[in-house]
Design an enzyme around this catalytic site. Sequence first.
Site, PDB file in Angstrom:
ATOM      1  CB  CYS A 124     -60.620 -18.720  67.487  1.00  0.00           C
ATOM      2  SG  CYS A 124     -61.666 -19.129  68.780  1.00  0.00           S
ATOM      3  CG  HIS A 139     -60.150 -14.322  69.506  1.00  0.00           C
ATOM      4  ND1 HIS A 139     -58.726 -14.415  69.382  1.00  0.00           N
ATOM      5  CD2 HIS A 139     -60.303 -15.887  69.536  1.00  0.00           C
ATOM      6  CE1 HIS A 139     -58.154 -15.619  69.270  1.00  0.00           C
ATOM      7  NE2 HIS A 139     -59.048 -16.517  69.383  1.00  0.00           N
TER       8      HIS A 139
END
Length: 164
Positions: free
Chosen positions: A139, A123
């Site tokens: 992440c 992301h």
Amino acid sequence: MTIDRRKILLAAPALLAACSGRKVLSYDGPQVTSIMAFKSQRRLYLMHGNKALKAYPFQLGFAPVGHKQFEGDGKTPEGAYIIDRRNPNSAYHLSVGISYPNDHDRAFAEAHGKSPGGEIFIHGTPRAFESKQDWTAGCIAVMNNEVEEIYSMVGDYTPVFVKA
């Protein structure tokens, strides 16, 4: 008239992104056949066969060394996964989901009486985190303009290999 279900499913993220007001880039180059992420180098490569099409620096989970084992451990998973979803309305600009946990990850966590966690994505980066190192909960974070490229170049079911 035959409706090709796969075409509809592949077009859906672009349509959703268009409705969200986010700019989704178009890509007309070689197919990305895999994603390679090397945690120790903090480099992510979009691959076409054995040729790197693009490379990006990235940030990891707040506990960057080692494979993610349990929910909340702050580690980024290591292993073989696929891109299994997209979020054009991500709180982190745009995001593509990594299929963590796999069967092995779930079995390991279950054997220890814990949850493996989930919701692992590639992301973008909120402005407040642009200068921070290893701030995610597991992440892979790139800059917002970079996640726009990744989002447009990478298809669903693309293999993702995350290495130490």
